[in-house]
Scaffold this active site. Structure first.
Site: not given
Ligand code: NAD
Length: 292
Positions: A121, A98, A54
């Protein structure tokens, strides 16, 4: 008949390159790059790989990557304090924590603490609600990537029969919402559904997000259907999806491979969401067409 292979790797590369071309004028106009903060707690090897990819993709798009690696014994309070700092940091347009977090951390509390307008997200309940009512927010990256792949094949999804297998908050449910927004007739099947095969057999579009290797059988697929395989299952023979690929490919009209299908689209959509967030925060149009 052999299905067309949906090349998610190439599609994701195009999307990332497209975002990069938009980032350059953004920087020229605002004097700063869009920024994504990624938080990793602990040393789970798969998560570490995701975080590294990422960060790399963020920099390759010309954006700034802020990586925060915290020890496994980080307390919920310390993590919440970091999230609050990132919420008010003007250089940060997107915040990604994460998952999975270590068991002692209250994951829900952490996700709730993220400013919904930096929640690239799309996991915050405010963004789930915005998606449900069709308001602008952030859509989770994996289902957004699946939708972009489907729209390449079917510019008009309206009226199609879509069957989503799996109802998780990060894939199945938002996928169903997106397809509904595109005016598909959507069926969501799950672990308690009776006769999943019967539902899949009438589907023009199948999205499999189950987490069971080769769960969807070739003879479930309607001839010519488009099959999107979200599954990533590690087996002795390597990575396989949730669909019996060889059997399905003989019947479907188009199908994603695993790997090289949905996976690369997830990170590309994260880059996209971060750029969109930066534009919203600066009050600028994002200039993206419907294909990105
Ligand atoms: P999850 O475990 O949260 O959800 C799985 C869903 O499948 C559940 O809703 C459950 O009801 C359903 N299910 C389980 N057993 C079933 C059965 N026997 N019959 C029908 N439905 C059943 O998983 P998830 O997070 O949605 O992920 C699904 C898969 O997608 C996993 O393999 C995961 O690794 C993969 N994934 C890939 C990406 C990507 O970037 N490509 C991103 C997220 C998840």
């Amino acid at each position: 008949m052999t299905a067309t292979l949906i090349d998610g790797k190439a599609r994701a590369a195009r999307l990332r390159a497209d975002i990069a071309t938009h980032v350059a004028p953004f920087k020229a106009a605002t004097g700063r790059a869009p920024g994504l903060a990624v938080v990793l707690v602990g040393e789970d090897p798969a998560s570490a790989v995701y975080v590294r990819s990422k960060g790399k993709a963020t920099r390759e798009a010309g954006m700034e990557s802020f990586e925060h690696r915290l020890p496994v014994d980080t307390t919920s309070e310390a993590l919440l304090a970091l999230v609050r700092d990132l919420n008010v940091d003007p250089r940060v347009d997107g915040i990604l924590v994460q998952l999975p977090l270590p068991a002692h951390i209250d994951t829900q509390a952490v996700l709730l603490a993220i400013d919904p307008d930096k929640d690239v997200d799309g996991f915050h309940p405010v963004n789930a609600g915005r998606l449900a009512i069709g308001a602008a927010g952030f859509v989770p990256c994996t289902p957004l990537g699946c939708l972009l792949l489907l729209q390449d094949i079917h510019p008009q999804l309206a009226g199609m029969e879509a069957v989503v297998i799996g109802r998780s908050n990060i894939v199945g449910k938002p996928m169903a919402q997106l397809l509904l927004q595109q005016s598909c007739t959507v069926t969501v099947t799950h672990s308690r559904t009776r006769d999943i095969a019967a539902h899949v057999r009438r589907a023009d579009i199948v999205v499999a997000a189950v987490g069971i290797a080769q769960f969807v059988q070739g003879d479930w697929i309607k001839p010519g259907a488009s099959v999107i395989d979200v599954g990533i299952n590690r087996t002795e023979t390597g990575l396989v999806g949730d669909v019996d690929f060889a059997a399905a490919q003989a019947v479907a009209g188009a199908i994603t491979p695993v790997p090289g299908g949905v996976g690369p689209m997830t990170i590309a959509c994260l880059i996209r969401n971060t750029y969109v967030s930066a534009c919203r925060r600066e009050g600028r149009p994002d200039g993206l067409g419907t294909a990105s």
